[in-house]
Write a protein that holds these residues in place. Structure first.
Motif, mmCIF file in Angstrom:
data_model
loop_
_atom_site.group_PDB
_atom_site.id
_atom_site.type_symbol
_atom_site.label_atom_id
_atom_site.label_comp_id
_atom_site.label_asym_id
_atom_site.label_seq_id
_atom_site.Cartn_x
_atom_site.Cartn_y
_atom_site.Cartn_z
ATOM 1 N N ASN A 33 0.821 -1.201 0.000
ATOM 2 C CA ASN A 33 0.000 0.000 0.000
ATOM 3 C C ASN A 33 0.864 1.265 0.000
ATOM 4 O O ASN A 33 0.375 2.330 -0.308
ATOM 5 C CB ASN A 33 -0.979 -0.030 1.174
ATOM 6 N N LYS A 34 2.139 1.144 0.355
ATOM 7 C CA LYS A 34 2.958 2.358 0.416
ATOM 8 C C LYS A 34 3.152 2.960 -0.983
ATOM 9 O O LYS A 34 3.129 4.168 -1.140
ATOM 10 C CB LYS A 34 4.298 2.089 1.104
ATOM 11 N N LYS B 165 -0.189 4.537 -1.965
ATOM 12 C CA LYS B 165 -0.481 5.766 -1.233
ATOM 13 C C LYS B 165 0.407 6.931 -1.673
ATOM 14 O O LYS B 165 0.001 8.087 -1.622
ATOM 15 C CB LYS B 165 -0.313 5.519 0.274
ATOM 16 N N ASN C 50 6.860 1.996 8.576
ATOM 17 C CA ASN C 50 7.099 1.588 7.180
ATOM 18 C C ASN C 50 6.936 2.774 6.242
ATOM 19 O O ASN C 50 7.558 2.820 5.184
ATOM 20 C CB ASN C 50 6.092 0.505 6.754
ATOM 21 N N SER D 157 -1.525 9.066 4.797
ATOM 22 C CA SER D 157 -2.944 8.952 4.451
ATOM 23 C C SER D 157 -3.580 10.320 4.217
ATOM 24 O O SER D 157 -3.860 11.057 5.155
ATOM 25 C CB SER D 157 -3.706 8.195 5.544
ATOM 26 N N VAL E 262 -5.394 -2.371 9.029
ATOM 27 C CA VAL E 262 -5.644 -0.939 9.188
ATOM 28 C C VAL E 262 -4.677 -0.340 10.217
ATOM 29 O O VAL E 262 -4.615 -0.784 11.357
ATOM 30 C CB VAL E 262 -7.096 -0.685 9.657
ATOM 31 N N GLY E 263 -3.927 0.670 9.761
ATOM 32 C CA GLY E 263 -3.065 1.436 10.662
ATOM 33 C C GLY E 263 -3.617 2.839 10.821
ATOM 34 O O GLY E 263 -4.101 3.226 11.880
ATOM 35 N N THR E 264 -3.594 3.619 9.731
ATOM 36 C CA THR E 264 -4.210 4.950 9.763
ATOM 37 C C THR E 264 -5.550 4.974 9.025
ATOM 38 O O THR E 264 -6.268 5.965 9.100
ATOM 39 C CB THR E 264 -3.293 6.004 9.111
ATOM 40 N N GLY E 265 -5.853 3.937 8.268
ATOM 41 C CA GLY E 265 -7.157 3.829 7.617
ATOM 42 C C GLY E 265 -7.186 4.287 6.166
ATOM 43 O O GLY E 265 -8.210 4.131 5.493
ATOM 44 N N GLY E 266 -6.098 4.832 5.663
ATOM 45 C CA GLY E 266 -6.086 5.324 4.278
ATOM 46 C C GLY E 266 -6.304 4.214 3.261
ATOM 47 O O GLY E 266 -7.028 4.395 2.274
ATOM 48 N N THR E 267 -5.697 3.079 3.523
ATOM 49 C CA THR E 267 -5.810 1.968 2.577
ATOM 50 C C THR E 267 -7.244 1.451 2.534
ATOM 51 O O THR E 267 -7.818 1.258 1.456
ATOM 52 C CB THR E 267 -4.836 0.845 2.976
ATOM 53 N N TYR F 224 1.344 -6.077 10.560
ATOM 54 C CA TYR F 224 0.058 -5.859 9.871
ATOM 55 C C TYR F 224 -0.575 -7.147 9.321
ATOM 56 O O TYR F 224 -1.602 -7.572 9.836
ATOM 57 C CB TYR F 224 0.228 -4.838 8.741
ATOM 58 N N THR G 284 -0.347 -6.356 2.355
ATOM 59 C CA THR G 284 0.099 -4.979 2.161
ATOM 60 C C THR G 284 1.609 -4.840 2.349
ATOM 61 O O THR G 284 2.176 -3.791 2.035
ATOM 62 C CB THR G 284 -0.609 -4.071 3.187
ATOM 63 N N GLY G 285 2.231 -5.844 2.913
ATOM 64 C CA GLY G 285 3.677 -5.738 3.135
ATOM 65 C C GLY G 285 4.214 -7.092 3.503
ATOM 66 O O GLY G 285 3.471 -8.077 3.511
HETATM 67 C C1 LIG Z 1 1.434 1.168 6.504
HETATM 68 C C2 LIG Z 1 0.954 -0.234 6.429
HETATM 69 C C3 LIG Z 1 -0.402 -0.573 6.636
HETATM 70 C C4 LIG Z 1 -1.428 0.423 7.121
HETATM 71 O O1 LIG Z 1 -2.043 1.141 6.126
HETATM 72 P P1 LIG Z 1 -2.989 2.375 6.499
HETATM 73 O O2 LIG Z 1 -3.333 2.958 5.201
HETATM 74 O O3 LIG Z 1 -2.139 3.292 7.345
HETATM 75 O O4 LIG Z 1 -4.134 1.875 7.269
HETATM 76 C C5 LIG Z 1 -0.784 -1.888 6.457
HETATM 77 N N1 LIG Z 1 0.125 -2.843 6.130
HETATM 78 C C6 LIG Z 1 1.423 -2.554 5.952
HETATM 79 C C7 LIG Z 1 2.356 -3.640 5.627
HETATM 80 C C8 LIG Z 1 1.883 -1.243 6.087
HETATM 81 O O5 LIG Z 1 3.191 -0.976 5.938
#
Ligand SMILES: *Cc1c(COP(=O)(O)O)cnc(C)c1O
Length: 300
Positions: A52-53, A56, A81, A158, A184-189, A271, A299-300
């Motif tokens: 997702n990085k 984003k 990340n 995000s 979900v970390g900040t919710g942008g994804t 995550y 996502t990672g």
């Molecule tokens: C940053 C990250 C997320 C979180 O994404 P948000 O858009 O901040 O919710 C999820 N998975 C991985 C591997 C990330 O690096």
């Protein structure tokens, strides 16, 4: 929206594996409940800009370039990340980068921050109180005087352009599916993926934060800013944070080891492991109708 010129700009600088592969996970714990699980391998998009990085950052990099801003400034924790990805993006795309890090400097730098510095990122630190107040105009003015005119990316990257980038993910999946899961970390994804879904499909986020219930409002805010309205097709699970951000529990570690044994894939514990644990737990509890196809975004 980006055009051909933008695509040329970044494809000359990084080789991205897009669309990222979709693979089916063969697991009898799911088959028993009539559930199919597809993995969307965003972790394979690029070694420095995984998952997702990249999605984003993409439109943010285009916007910074269009505004002739040569410096990216952003915020993050010492293990973020997002900080790593911004540093790498700066190196690949020719931006100077500055990371405003929560807390005090600790030397030697941890591997995440050492990686960022190796890629040319300058670091500056904000104590926790200052960091909570990181939107205040005085701080932003100080950053401008210290680092010059710059493109500001919020914590975790995000913003509405991040949401727009993530909204492109669902259309890459050609197989039919019902539910798409993201951590979900900040919710942008989650905000973006849900906004990009076709009708009849839904998104399920797994919060990795303890006390993350503010994330519902945050996803709504991001969707409103990006698209003008909140989509009704998503929700967040709050029961699989295992103590909070980057914390671990023996049952999570056991799940990760067992998953690697079965599938040859080591899940990132911050995550994707928490999301995957949650998916398997919900399936085991009968939380998905037989016949459901789930996509889990790595996502990672
Ligand atoms: C940053 C990250 C997320 C979180 O994404 P948000 O858009 O901040 O919710 C999820 N998975 C991985 C591997 C990330 O690096």
């Amino acid at each position: 929206m980006t055009g051909v010129a933008d695509e040329t700009w970044w494809s000359e600088r990084v080789r991205l594996r897009l669309p990222s592969p979709v693979v089916e996970l063969d697991d009898d714990r799911l088959a028993r409940h009539g559930v199919r699980l597809l993995l969307k391998r965003d972790d394979l998009i690029h070694p420095d800009l995984p998952g997702n990085k990249w999605r984003k950052l993409k439109y943010n990099l285009v916007a910074a370039r269009e505004r002739n801003l040569r410096t990216l400034v952003t915020f993050g924790g010492a293990y973020s990340n997002h900080i790593r990805a911004v540093a790498a993006a700066g190196a690949h795309f020719g931006f100077a980068t500055v990371g405003v890090i929560r807390g005090e400097q600790h030397l030697p730098l941890n591997p995440s921050l050492a990686y960022a510095v190796e890629r040319g990122m300058r670091l500056t630190y904000l104590d926790r109180a200052g960091y909570r107040d990181k939107d205040n105009p005085e701080l932003l003015a100080r950053l401008r005087s210290e680092f010059g005119e710059h493109y500001l990316l919020p914590e975790g990257g995000s913003n509405e352009l991040a949401v727009r980038g993530c909204a492109e993910l669902p259309a890459e999946i050609t197989e039919p599916f019902d539910v798409i899961c993201v951590p979900v970390g900040t919710g942008g994804t989650l905000a973006g993926v849900a906004a990009g879904l076709a009708p009849g499909r839904s998104a399920l986020g797994f919060s990795v934060l303890r006390g993350g219930q503010f994330l519902d409002a945050e996803v709504e805010r991001l969707q409103t800013r990006a698209g003008g309205s909140v989509t009704e097709n998503w929700r967040i699970e709050y029961n699989f944070h295992f103590g909070g951000y980057a914390t671990r529990r023996p049952e999570l570690d056991t799940f990760v080891v067992d998953f690697a044994d079965r599938h040859g894939l080591t899940l990132d514990p911050v995550y994707p492991a928490k999301m995957m644990y949650g998916i398997f737990a919900l399936v085991a509890a009968g939380g998905f109708e037989p016949g459901t196809t789930i996509v889990a975004v790595l996502t990672g």
